[in-house]
Design an enzyme around this catalytic site. Structure first.
Site: not given
Length: 835
Positions: A42, A117, A226, A321
């Site tokens: 990391e 997260r 929206y 990702d």
């Protein structure tokens, strides 16, 4: 170089994982529990760093985390989504609140949970037994690739050698860049394509806020606003904690290398432009600006999107990702990363076991084959996630007329539209093949199934082509039942003004509704029913009474299908349009069209969830009463009313039965409350008794009338088969007949042959589907044989009803052969966790 030497001395296959995000830490956990040696590098100074980001955990990845033993912690620290609110730019609800989260939990065993997260990363890290394999401050500088191994060189000069290197280092992956360098001489066009495929068309402000006082938001509320060119989304948690996103369309499309990074001043300018987006209207009005005022952290970033084609080269592969990047609008990108990590772990585990048994290290060819299988396993599903997120981002920002139609027309009529879209990405999810499956994942009403879901849907075009024989029946019916030769006879009879009977004459009613063209048409149609209504063609009268009594079964089934959850937003919701068409051109022409559309639009995968088989009980309870009141009883009254002239008046009314049926169905359905929201979670079998009683009763009636019609000639010395031939079997083409009476008799016989023949063929198709899915244990040919016997003994209406009911029983009680249930997993694998 000490760390490198240490790894060289280790036994067994070695994996280098570059990147300590969600995909990297999931892979580390999976490798540890597979007893595969690894090291995780990391670049940051700590693993679970706070970046203000939140993450949604969906059932597909929750199951993997549960296998790893992480889910309990994640579940406790997350907020389950409960109600979804879709709003316009003023905060007004576009659709009724979507409360399908409970249904999703019932389907899979897992909530969709939302949390920080950072907490997910910490849970994954702390779940590791040997955390010494996770090294921080190890930014990747270079990769050295050789035939017998691969080496990761870090920015601090250390290096680590292994058999496989997996890059989980994010959207700007150094691993991917280095892999391109290696692959470019061999695949120049592919690398060129990948270098240009990553784009950014939106930016997004995401953060976490704590609000004060009464906000009107309840834990688990998800609100989406929206707006053309911009949107916002919030998830409320306990303690007035709010996870929020605000997004806007960029003025240009950026590509890799030019994607902007935002300063604090640019972030403040974004808030000034978009702070007026309304999340909730008054009295507890909430805007994006309000959230930013109370935010503990927020950050503006450009949103990248990409579907890369080169996932691996040699001993190197990418995951998460770095290889499939979705917008955050669907909230499922992290889940796709977890699935990719699991798919890689499965392949690495198999390769490790194979090499371990032989006491050797894997060759490059073996690694490449394993990585190719990983891409094959994941590419279609990962692309589906990116595409779905792409589409939802455009819908949130109302980019096109299609998006406007979905937001303002589809969603108000189908609040759980997005839930159903997501369901397809859940069911075929990857699991860890070498770890037991948790019990909760095996007991849902929509079992996980590796042969269904995103990218594995049965082609509607293929089903359409397979169903062409049904369409062929429709064309054959149009040809055989051509009414044009008889129109002159019918007009002459109508214009003569009277029907001549043995007992005298009956005047022909020319006007009823007071609309000349309308009355002229229906008075003409009425003349075709005179032989049956007045009984001067005995065989035709018996045939029509039996045929139209069989129609009670057909219409009741159509009513059930029209309110089936799987048939929402399809033409099958409007059966009375097909019935009305049948009144003008014959049910023999309309029925094959209905069956063709039904088969095309109703693959077995539509019933993967038990709640999708379910009908709306309020409406299905009204089905048979409405058919009896608007269709069958008026028909019988018309046939036997003592005033012969009045029979025509009744016939005028009956001809428009599809209209009266719609109105009656609505009126009768008001006798019961709408319990669909509860039934889809707690009562997925609630409609089955109604189905059995209604279709069963209609079938008994149809069979009794059919036997009466066929056996009546027995008094004249005929048997059953002679009666069937005389009453029901056509003797030639209608156009070959020389009078209106003969034409009508043949036309109506063909009408029944095509109308019910197409439905029996349709049943054959449906049973074929059940056989292909492993759900029909009795055998397709045996069921067809029983169908033929039933047709001869009970008639077409009863055969249709009983055949449809048996299919319904199978859909309700049996699962697809590949569905992961307690029974199937125990039988095939013997591995599930009894918790």
């Amino acid at each position: 170089m000490g760390e490198t030497s240490k790894m060289q001395d280790a036994d067994g296959l070695r994996v280098i994982v570059v990147g300590g995000g969600v995909a990297g830490l999931t892979l580390a956990n999976a490798l540890e529990q597979a007893n595969v040696d690894y090291v995780l590098l990391e670049r940051r100074g700590e693993v679970a760093i706070q970046l203000g980001a939140s993450i949604g955990i969906f059932p597909n990845s929750a199951r993997i985390l549960d296998q790893l033993g992480v889910w309990k912690t994640v579940e406790e620290e997350s907020e389950p989504i409960s109600i979804v609110h879709s709003r316009d730019s003023t905060g007004r609800l576009i659709a009724e609140p979507d409360e399908s989260s409970a249904m999703s939990r019932k389907r899979t065993g897992y909530d969709t949970a939302w949390g920080e997260r950072q907490k997910l990363l910490r849970a994954l890290y702390e779940n590791l037994k040997d955390r010494s394999k996770v090294l921080v401050n190890k930014g990747l500088a270079d990769i050295e690739h050789e035939a017998d191994g691969v080496t990761a060189v870090c920015e601090d000069g250390s290096s680590f050698r292994g058999d496989i290197l997996i890059g989980t280092d994010g959207v700007f992956s150094k691993t991917r860049t280095k892999m391109w360098e290696f692959a470019e001489p061999y695949h120049p066009e592919l690398v060129k394509r990948d270098r240009n495929c990553l784009i950014s068309e939106y930016n997004c402000l995401f953060g976490i806020a704590y609000l004060k006082g009464n906000t009107g938001l309840k834990p688990g509320d998800l609100d989406t606003s929206y707006n053309p060119g911009r949107c916002a989304l919030t998830i409320a948690a306990e303690g007035n904690k709010i996870y929020f996103f605000a997004q806007e369309r960029l003025s240009t499309t950026y590509r890799l290398g030019s994607i902007p990074r935002y300063t604090q001043e640019e972030t403040e300018a974004f808030i000034a432009r978009n702070g007026d987006i309304v999340i909730r209207p008054g009295p507890n009005r909430l805007t994006v600006a309000d959230l930013c005022k109370h935010a503990i952290t927020y950050r503006l970033v450009a949103i990248e999107e990409a579907k890369f084609k080169l996932w691996h080269w040699g001993r190197i592969a990418c995951a998460g990702d770095s290889i499939h990047k979705a917008t955050p609008n669907l909230g499922i990108g992290g889940n796709a990363a977890i699935e990719s990590a699991a798919a890689l772990a499965n392949g690495i585990k198999r390769l490790s076991d194979s090499c371990g048994r032989e006491g050797r290290r894997p060759t490059q060819q073996e690694v490449e084959l394993m990585l190719a299988e990983y891409q094959k396993t994941r590419e279609v599903r990962a692309a589906g996630v990116v595409d779905a997120s792409w589409a939802l981002a455009r819908a949130h920002n109302i980019e096109s007329l299609k998006d406007r139609f979905i937001v303002y027309q589809v969603m108000p009529r189908f609040a759980e539209f997005l839930t159903e879209r997501l369901a397809g990405s859940m069911i075929g999810a990857t699991k860890l093949d070498y770890l037991p499956l948790p019990m909760r994942s095996l007991t849902g009403t929509r079992p996980f199934n590796p042969s269904q879901g995103e990218g594995l849907q049965e082609s509607r075009l293929k089903r359409m082509l397979l169903a062409l024989p049904l369409l062929g029946l429709a064309f054959a019916a149009f040809f055989v039942m051509d009414a044009r030769p008889s129109i002159q006879w019918a007009e002459e009879l109508r214009d003569s003004g009277v029907v001549q009977l043995e007992t005298g004459s009956v005047p022909i009613l020319r006007s009823f509704y007071g609309i000349k063209g309308f009355d002229d048409l229906f008075s003409l149609l009425n003349t075709y029913f005179f032989p049956s209504v007045y009984g001067y063609d005995s065989a035709s009268r018996r045939q029509v009474i039996s045929f139209l009594t069989d129609g009670t079964v057909l219409l009741t089934i159509w009513m059930f299908e029209s309110v089936r959850r799987a048939n929402k937003l399809t033409p099958l919701q409007w059966p009375n349009l097909f019935a009305l068409l049948g009144q003008f051109i014959g049910i023999g022409c309309a029925a094959p069209l209905y069956c063709f559309l039904h088969y095309t639009l109703s693959p077995i995968e539509s019933f993967a969830s038990l709640d999708q088989r379910l009908t709306n009980v309020r409406w299905s309870r009204a089905a048979l009463p409405a058919v009896l009141l608007a269709y069958l009883v008026p028909l019988y009254i018309t046939m036997v009313w003592p005033d012969l002239a009045a029979r025509q008046l009744l016939l005028f009314i009956w001809q428009l039965y599809p209209v009266w049926l719609s109105l009656t169905l609505y009126a009768v359905s008001r006798l019961w409350p709408d319990t669909e929201k509860t039934d889809r979670v707690h009562g997925v079998h609630r409609d089955r008794p109604t189905m059995r009683w209604y279709v069963g009763s209609a079938s008994v009636l149809a069979s009794a009338v059919w036997l009466w019609a066929a056996w009546l000639p027995a008094g004249q010395g005929h048997g059953l088969f002679q009666g069937i031939r005389e009453v029901f079997l056509p003797g030639g083409l209608p156009r070959s007949r020389t009078s209106l009476v003969e034409f009508t008799g043949e036309f109506l016989r063909w009408d029944e042959v095509f109308g019910f023949g197409s439905h029996l063929v349709w049943l054959g198709y449906l049973y074929w589907d059940l056989t292909a899915a492993g759900m029909l244990k009795e055998g397709w040919l045996r069921m067809m044989g029983l169908g033929v016997l039933s047709l001869l003994a009970l008639g077409p209406g009863a055969t249709l009803g009983l055949g449809w009911l048996w299919r319904e029983e199978i859909l309700a009680t049996r699962r697809h052969r590949d569905a992961l249930t307690v029974e199937s997993v125990g039988r095939l694998h013997g591995k599930f966790r009894k918790d």
